[in-house]
Design a protein around this motif. Structure first.
Motif, PDB file in Angstrom:
ATOM      1  N   VAL A  40      -6.137  -1.788  12.785  1.00  0.00           N
ATOM      2  CA  VAL A  40      -5.715  -3.170  13.022  1.00  0.00           C
ATOM      3  C   VAL A  40      -4.408  -3.218  13.825  1.00  0.00           C
ATOM      4  N   HIS A  41      -3.477  -2.309  13.482  1.00  0.00           N
ATOM      5  CA  HIS A  41      -2.110  -2.445  14.002  1.00  0.00           C
ATOM      6  C   HIS A  41      -1.779  -1.522  15.172  1.00  0.00           C
ATOM      7  N   LYS A  85       4.488   3.606  16.592  1.00  0.00           N
ATOM      8  CA  LYS A  85       3.522   4.695  16.422  1.00  0.00           C
ATOM      9  C   LYS A  85       3.403   5.389  17.773  1.00  0.00           C
ATOM     10  N   LYS A 113       0.838  -1.206   0.000  1.00  0.00           N
ATOM     11  CA  LYS A 113       0.000   0.000   0.000  1.00  0.00           C
ATOM     12  C   LYS A 113       0.869   1.250   0.000  1.00  0.00           C
TER      13      LYS A 113
HETATM   14  N1  COA Z   1      -3.378   5.232   3.201  1.00  0.00           N
HETATM   15  C1  COA Z   1      -3.251   3.934   2.809  1.00  0.00           C
HETATM   16  N2  COA Z   1      -3.429   2.897   3.656  1.00  0.00           N
HETATM   17  C2  COA Z   1      -3.708   3.197   4.939  1.00  0.00           C
HETATM   18  C3  COA Z   1      -3.823   4.514   5.416  1.00  0.00           C
HETATM   19  C4  COA Z   1      -3.658   5.557   4.484  1.00  0.00           C
HETATM   20  N3  COA Z   1      -3.777   6.836   4.820  1.00  0.00           N
HETATM   21  N4  COA Z   1      -4.117   4.465   6.732  1.00  0.00           N
HETATM   22  C5  COA Z   1      -4.183   3.168   7.082  1.00  0.00           C
HETATM   23  N5  COA Z   1      -3.952   2.405   5.996  1.00  0.00           N
HETATM   24  C6  COA Z   1      -3.978   0.944   5.933  1.00  0.00           C
HETATM   25  C7  COA Z   1      -2.862   0.333   6.766  1.00  0.00           C
HETATM   26  O1  COA Z   1      -1.664   0.287   6.039  1.00  0.00           O
HETATM   27  C8  COA Z   1      -3.447  -1.021   7.084  1.00  0.00           C
HETATM   28  O2  COA Z   1      -3.340  -1.876   5.957  1.00  0.00           O
HETATM   29  P1  COA Z   1      -2.344  -3.175   5.920  1.00  0.00           P
HETATM   30  O3  COA Z   1      -2.641  -3.955   7.143  1.00  0.00           O
HETATM   31  O4  COA Z   1      -2.721  -3.866   4.658  1.00  0.00           O
HETATM   32  O5  COA Z   1      -0.948  -2.657   5.894  1.00  0.00           O
HETATM   33  C9  COA Z   1      -4.928  -0.718   7.234  1.00  0.00           C
HETATM   34  O6  COA Z   1      -5.173   0.474   6.520  1.00  0.00           O
HETATM   35  C10 COA Z   1      -5.383  -0.582   8.694  1.00  0.00           C
HETATM   36  O7  COA Z   1      -4.892   0.627   9.273  1.00  0.00           O
HETATM   37  P2  COA Z   1      -4.122   0.732  10.670  1.00  0.00           P
HETATM   38  O8  COA Z   1      -4.181  -0.575  11.409  1.00  0.00           O
HETATM   39  O9  COA Z   1      -4.609   1.912  11.405  1.00  0.00           O
HETATM   40  O10 COA Z   1      -2.633   0.975  10.132  1.00  0.00           O
HETATM   41  P3  COA Z   1      -1.384   1.614  10.874  1.00  0.00           P
HETATM   42  O11 COA Z   1      -1.424   1.281  12.335  1.00  0.00           O
HETATM   43  O12 COA Z   1      -0.179   1.259  10.116  1.00  0.00           O
HETATM   44  O13 COA Z   1      -1.621   3.215  10.776  1.00  0.00           O
HETATM   45  C11 COA Z   1      -0.688   5.066   9.498  1.00  0.00           C
HETATM   46  C12 COA Z   1      -1.700   3.881   9.536  1.00  0.00           C
HETATM   47  C13 COA Z   1      -0.735   5.699   8.111  1.00  0.00           C
HETATM   48  C14 COA Z   1      -1.084   6.084  10.549  1.00  0.00           C
HETATM   49  C15 COA Z   1       0.722   4.504   9.822  1.00  0.00           C
HETATM   50  O14 COA Z   1       1.014   3.408   8.985  1.00  0.00           O
HETATM   51  C16 COA Z   1       1.830   5.509   9.693  1.00  0.00           C
HETATM   52  O15 COA Z   1       1.999   6.367  10.546  1.00  0.00           O
HETATM   53  N6  COA Z   1       2.661   5.397   8.625  1.00  0.00           N
HETATM   54  C17 COA Z   1       3.868   6.181   8.444  1.00  0.00           C
HETATM   55  C18 COA Z   1       3.644   7.492   7.796  1.00  0.00           C
HETATM   56  C19 COA Z   1       3.158   7.408   6.369  1.00  0.00           C
HETATM   57  O16 COA Z   1       3.208   6.374   5.734  1.00  0.00           O
HETATM   58  N7  COA Z   1       2.703   8.526   5.829  1.00  0.00           N
HETATM   59  C20 COA Z   1       2.199   8.567   4.465  1.00  0.00           C
HETATM   60  C21 COA Z   1       2.656   9.630   3.591  1.00  0.00           C
HETATM   61  S1  COA Z   1       3.569  10.973   4.135  1.00  0.00           S
END
Ligand code: COA
Length: 328
Positions: free
Chosen positions: A223-224, A234, A123
């Motif tokens: 989920v995570h 996080k 993703k």
């Molecule tokens: N875009 C795409 N997918 C997303 C999302 C978003 N904005 N928010 C959540 N998801 C996805 C997660 O990846 C997860 O899918 P997976 O199990 O197939 O990987 C699913 O939705 C469930 O979400 P959650 O359990 O809340 O995921 P998470 O604990 O990883 O939290 C974020 C989501 C985005 C807050 C976290 O991954 C994060 O802080 N990431 C780092 C920063 C980042 O990637 N920023 C993006 C661009 S600057």
């Protein structure tokens, strides 16, 4: 595929994830104490897997995120804004480099990560699956999406995994400049002509839902989060980050006499919590499944870039043969 080439034997993926309870307890004590975990340290397999997933998704978001803005380099209004957007796009690619390097320390190769991206297995952020139809979209992205990213990244930069935190610290410095250029473009449009204001308002209306989705599903649906927060990957929950963003930026939008397309949006003065209407979570889940307006186009561009850039990678690969001066 998960690389895992240099993982210690007890952490290879094919083995069952039954952690040694003493090692796990010692690891969690270190996390609670605020120690940084480094690549050579023992870590639970699930911690490693989660970090790879999250850092990899973040890295992909940076390279895919450069695409909508990249298309505006040639069309930016004026030389100053053209220079700024060009520098910003270059920074985003640099952020991806830093993040891929951080993820590689956990054992997945860059090639494997790129393959998973272009094959639609990994993703990346939902927000980059929408089109940037006008210059106002670029102003909204530069101001509000960069602001949202800063909220997330300044928190997570204080997390537990050393290489990710150090990459985020550097990224946040640059994001602060991005936010300034985005805010400057946003204010110029908001205080410009009637036409520029109405174009900006339309872009804001289009982007509000994806921006609300940016921090991920509600805490109940996440989920995570529970595991990631316990291990300080996080540093705040999805709802807390979203609330922090609303608290900082909704007043800055309203002070420009712009509106937001959610009649239920307001701050509860007793709890300090922002209340809002359903931001259409069905749409969010469709977009992250690959069914957003631009998913196919974004991945097609990346596939094209991989194919056309293959010769550059080949040319840069170190060669083994020993160079000898040809005989005369
Ligand atoms: N875009 C795409 N997918 C997303 C999302 C978003 N904005 N928010 C959540 N998801 C996805 C997660 O990846 C997860 O899918 P997976 O199990 O197939 O990987 C699913 O939705 C469930 O979400 P959650 O359990 O809340 O995921 P998470 O604990 O990883 O939290 C974020 C989501 C985005 C807050 C976290 O991954 C994060 O802080 N990431 C780092 C920063 C980042 O990637 N920023 C993006 C661009 S600057």
């Amino acid at each position: 595929m998960y690389g895992g080439g240099y993982l210690p034997d007890d952490q290879k993926r094919h083995l069952p994830i039954a952690e040694d309870p003493d090692k796990l307890a010692a690891f969690e004590t270190r996390i609670d104490r605020g120690d940084k975990v480094e690549p050579q340290d023992w870590m639970p397999t699930e911690y490693r897997k989660q970090l790879i997933r999250m850092i990899e998704q973040h890295a992909h978001s940076e390279i895919i995120g450069a695409l909508p803005e990249g298309t505006w380099i040639t069309r930016a209004p004026g030389f100053k804004r053209k220079m700024a957007i060009m520098a910003k796009v270059q920074d985003e690619i640099g952020h991806a480099q830093l993040l891929y390097a951080a993820a590689e320390t956990l054992g997945k190769t860059r090639e494997a990560m790129i393959n998973d991206l272009i094959n639609g297995k990994s993703k990346y952020s939902n927000v980059f699956n929408y089109p940037a139809e006008t210059w106002s979209d670029i102003a909204v992205i530069g101001f509000l999406i960069d602001a949202a990213a800063i909220v997330n990244q300044t928190l997570n930069a204080k997390g537990s995994y050393g290489p990710y935190c150090r990459a985020l610290e550097r990224i946040c410095y640059e994001e602060a400049f991005h936010l300034k250029q985005g805010h400057d473009a946003f204010v110029a449009l908001a205080t410009g002509t009637e036409r520029s204001r109405s174009e900006l308002q339309a872009a804001l209306n289009r982007w509000w839902k994806p921006i609300m989705h940016f921090f991920g599903p509600s805490d109940k649906a996440s989920v995570h989060s529970e595991k990631l927060m316990r291990w300080k990957v996080k540093m705040a929950s999805n709802d807390d980050m979203r609330n922090q963003f609303l608290d900082m930026y909704v007043p800055r939008i309203w002070e420009l006499d712009l509106t937001l397309p959610d009649p239920e949006l307001r701050k509860d003065s007793d709890t300090g919590v922002w209340l809002f209407g359903d931001p259409d979570w069905n749409e969010f889940f469709e977009v992250i499944k690959g069914n957003g307006p631009c998913n196919a186009e974004r991945l097609a561009v990346r596939r094209w870039a991989e194919e056309k850039g293959e010769w550059v990678k080949r040319a840069l690969r170190p060669r083994n043969e020993i160079y000898v001066t040809p005989l005369a």
